[in-house]
Design a protein around this motif. Structure first.
Motif, mmCIF file in Angstrom:
data_model
loop_
_atom_site.group_PDB
_atom_site.id
_atom_site.type_symbol
_atom_site.label_atom_id
_atom_site.label_comp_id
_atom_site.label_asym_id
_atom_site.label_seq_id
_atom_site.Cartn_x
_atom_site.Cartn_y
_atom_site.Cartn_z
ATOM 1 N N LYS A 115 -108.607 -45.037 -47.248
ATOM 2 C CA LYS A 115 -109.477 -43.865 -47.216
ATOM 3 C C LYS A 115 -109.143 -42.936 -46.062
ATOM 4 C CE LYS A 115 -113.729 -44.780 -46.298
ATOM 5 N NZ LYS A 115 -115.128 -45.259 -46.490
ATOM 6 N N ASP A 116 -108.911 -43.484 -44.894
ATOM 7 C CA ASP A 116 -108.598 -42.651 -43.734
ATOM 8 C C ASP A 116 -107.304 -41.874 -43.950
ATOM 9 O OD1 ASP A 116 -110.869 -43.559 -42.501
ATOM 10 O OD2 ASP A 116 -109.839 -45.063 -41.271
ATOM 11 N N ARG A 117 -106.319 -42.530 -44.574
ATOM 12 C CA ARG A 117 -105.041 -41.868 -44.848
ATOM 13 C C ARG A 117 -105.225 -40.700 -45.808
ATOM 14 N NH1 ARG A 117 -100.302 -39.892 -43.404
ATOM 15 N NH2 ARG A 117 -98.669 -40.100 -44.974
ATOM 16 N N TYR A 118 -105.990 -40.891 -46.858
ATOM 17 C CA TYR A 118 -106.231 -39.808 -47.809
ATOM 18 C C TYR A 118 -106.966 -38.640 -47.156
ATOM 19 C CZ TYR A 118 -104.567 -42.193 -52.008
ATOM 20 O OH TYR A 118 -103.776 -42.792 -52.959
ATOM 21 N N ARG A 119 -107.933 -38.947 -46.308
ATOM 22 C CA ARG A 119 -108.682 -37.874 -45.645
ATOM 23 C C ARG A 119 -107.797 -37.121 -44.650
ATOM 24 N NH1 ARG A 119 -114.660 -40.749 -44.772
ATOM 25 N NH2 ARG A 119 -115.245 -40.633 -46.978
ATOM 26 N N GLU A 120 -106.911 -37.858 -44.003
ATOM 27 C CA GLU A 120 -105.965 -37.208 -43.087
ATOM 28 C C GLU A 120 -105.031 -36.273 -43.854
ATOM 29 O OE1 GLU A 120 -102.152 -38.403 -40.247
ATOM 30 O OE2 GLU A 120 -103.491 -39.954 -40.979
ATOM 31 N N GLU B 95 -86.386 -26.480 -53.980
ATOM 32 C CA GLU B 95 -86.532 -25.420 -52.984
ATOM 33 C C GLU B 95 -87.730 -25.696 -52.073
ATOM 34 O OE1 GLU B 95 -86.097 -20.959 -53.879
ATOM 35 O OE2 GLU B 95 -88.276 -21.260 -53.837
ATOM 36 N N PHE B 96 -88.853 -26.080 -52.666
ATOM 37 C CA PHE B 96 -90.051 -26.337 -51.869
ATOM 38 C C PHE B 96 -89.847 -27.542 -50.950
ATOM 39 C CE2 PHE B 96 -94.259 -28.286 -51.231
ATOM 40 C CZ PHE B 96 -94.904 -27.223 -50.608
ATOM 41 N N ALA B 97 -89.270 -28.600 -51.507
ATOM 42 C CA ALA B 97 -89.080 -29.819 -50.718
ATOM 43 C C ALA B 97 -88.175 -29.579 -49.519
ATOM 44 C CB ALA B 97 -88.498 -30.927 -51.597
ATOM 45 N N VAL B 98 -87.088 -28.850 -49.744
ATOM 46 C CA VAL B 98 -86.099 -28.659 -48.683
ATOM 47 C C VAL B 98 -86.518 -27.561 -47.713
ATOM 48 C CG1 VAL B 98 -83.696 -28.055 -48.190
ATOM 49 C CG2 VAL B 98 -84.234 -29.514 -50.150
ATOM 50 N N LYS B 99 -86.961 -26.435 -48.240
ATOM 51 C CA LYS B 99 -87.235 -25.278 -47.393
ATOM 52 C C LYS B 99 -88.625 -25.313 -46.747
ATOM 53 C CE LYS B 99 -84.702 -22.014 -47.452
ATOM 54 N NZ LYS B 99 -83.558 -21.611 -46.598
ATOM 55 N N ALA B 100 -89.626 -25.816 -47.470
ATOM 56 C CA ALA B 100 -90.993 -25.822 -46.930
ATOM 57 C C ALA B 100 -91.353 -27.146 -46.274
ATOM 58 C CB ALA B 100 -91.993 -25.499 -48.044
ATOM 59 N N LEU B 101 -91.052 -28.253 -46.958
ATOM 60 C CA LEU B 101 -91.419 -29.568 -46.418
ATOM 61 C C LEU B 101 -90.371 -30.123 -45.460
ATOM 62 C CD1 LEU B 101 -92.836 -31.292 -49.645
ATOM 63 C CD2 LEU B 101 -94.110 -30.158 -47.809
ATOM 64 N N GLU B 102 -89.190 -29.544 -45.468
ATOM 65 C CA GLU B 102 -88.081 -29.974 -44.601
ATOM 66 C C GLU B 102 -87.796 -31.470 -44.776
ATOM 67 O OE1 GLU B 102 -89.203 -28.678 -40.668
ATOM 68 O OE2 GLU B 102 -88.629 -26.603 -41.099
ATOM 69 N N ILE B 103 -87.635 -31.835 -46.021
ATOM 70 C CA ILE B 103 -87.322 -33.211 -46.402
ATOM 71 C C ILE B 103 -86.046 -33.683 -45.698
ATOM 72 C CG2 ILE B 103 -86.465 -34.560 -48.375
ATOM 73 C CD1 ILE B 103 -89.463 -34.209 -48.482
ATOM 74 N N ALA B 104 -86.027 -34.951 -45.301
ATOM 75 C CA ALA B 104 -84.839 -35.508 -44.640
ATOM 76 C C ALA B 104 -83.930 -36.251 -45.609
ATOM 77 C CB ALA B 104 -85.261 -36.453 -43.513
ATOM 78 N N ALA C 256 -105.661 -34.822 -46.692
ATOM 79 C CA ALA C 256 -106.434 -33.680 -47.176
ATOM 80 C C ALA C 256 -106.627 -32.636 -46.082
ATOM 81 C CB ALA C 256 -107.785 -34.155 -47.699
ATOM 82 N N ALA C 257 -106.792 -33.108 -44.851
ATOM 83 C CA ALA C 257 -107.060 -32.193 -43.741
ATOM 84 C C ALA C 257 -105.789 -31.551 -43.184
ATOM 85 C CB ALA C 257 -107.785 -32.952 -42.628
ATOM 86 N N SER C 258 -104.711 -32.327 -43.095
ATOM 87 C CA SER C 258 -103.517 -31.835 -42.406
ATOM 88 C C SER C 258 -102.370 -31.455 -43.332
ATOM 89 C CB SER C 258 -103.028 -32.885 -41.406
ATOM 90 O OG SER C 258 -102.688 -34.093 -42.071
ATOM 91 N N GLY C 259 -102.462 -31.780 -44.609
ATOM 92 C CA GLY C 259 -101.379 -31.473 -45.538
ATOM 93 C C GLY C 259 -100.364 -32.600 -45.604
ATOM 94 N N GLN C 260 -99.371 -32.417 -46.475
ATOM 95 C CA GLN C 260 -98.381 -33.455 -46.680
ATOM 96 C C GLN C 260 -97.137 -33.227 -45.819
ATOM 97 O OE1 GLN C 260 -96.289 -33.430 -50.466
ATOM 98 N NE2 GLN C 260 -96.919 -31.321 -50.907
ATOM 99 N N THR C 261 -96.570 -34.317 -45.329
ATOM 100 C CA THR C 261 -95.321 -34.254 -44.564
ATOM 101 C C THR C 261 -94.403 -35.410 -44.975
ATOM 102 O OG1 THR C 261 -96.349 -35.529 -42.767
ATOM 103 C CG2 THR C 261 -96.350 -33.106 -42.565
#
Length: 213
Positions: free
Chosen positions: A24-29, A89-98, A31-36
């Motif tokens: 639950k804490d992970r999901y709430r985090e 494009e989104f994964a590489v340019k916005a999320l900066e996937i490794a 939701a608040a901070s976005g995905q990385t």
């Protein structure tokens, strides 16, 4: 009007009572901070080969793109609507996937269709046939090899297709640039549905090997 599928409602209830309670804490985090997420998985939409289950992934840890036969087109900025390219494009340019992993699997229906082009399309639009034409002459080249059984041809094309998609992925300028600078790594993998085994592509030779657990 049809009611919402009961098995999905029961599945969600199990999720809420089980995994959501534990995380639950992970999901709430998230939701608040976005995905990385650090890794993008390009996988098939086959219901038997779900990346989140195969890799026992935590929520928010993988950016998953699924399409028929886990294909990647070449870079085509022609104004058309390209769902796979948009996700890359989104994964590489916005999320900066490794890491980007192109993951195929055994008994792939799309690959089987590509090897048997004489079969009638499922619909007049033949979207599957047009999508699989991205493999070009590869299915025909394998199909003429009488020394291989049908299942051997399919497994071979499933793996060759992964290498082909990786080659197409590298036609995206930002993918090629980031990979050359060491900021992005591109990988191939093949999942065997019947045994649960994962085969990983050697980046130098292109061979698929089973990593030691």
């Amino acid at each position: 009007m049809h009611s919402f599928p009961e098995h999905l409602l029961k599945g969600h209830a199990n999720f809420m009572d089980g995994r959501y309670v534990r995380e639950k804490d992970r999901y709430r985090e998230l939701a608040a901070s976005g995905q990385t997420p650090s890794t993008m998985i390009i996988a098939c939409c086959d219901s038997r080969a779900a990346p989140e289950m195969i890799f026992d992934a935590e929520p928010g840890s993988m950016f998953v793109l699924r399409n028929v036969a886990n294909l990647v087109p070449t870079y085509q900025p022609d104004g058309g609507q390209h769902g796979t390219s948009a996700a890359i494009e989104f994964a590489v340019k916005a999320l900066e996937i490794a890491n980007i992993v192109v993951m195929g699997h055994g008994r792939c229906g799309g690959i089987k269709a590509a090897l048997n082009p004489d079969h009638s399309p499922l619909d007049a639009g033949d979207f599957i046939g047009k999508w699989m034409s991205m493999l070009g002459e590869l299915p025909g080249q394998l199909g003429t090899n009488s020394m291989m059984t049908a299942s051997e041809q399919q497994t071979a094309l499933e793996r060759i297709s992964i290498r082909n998609s990786i080659g197409n992925l590298r036609t995206f300028p930002y993918v090629a640039d980031l990979e050359a600078s060491g900021k992005l790594a591109v990988h191939g993998a093949w999942f065997d549905i019947s045994t649960g085994e994962l085969w990983v592509m050697n980046g130098d030779s292109g061979d698929f090997v089973r990593p030691e657990l």
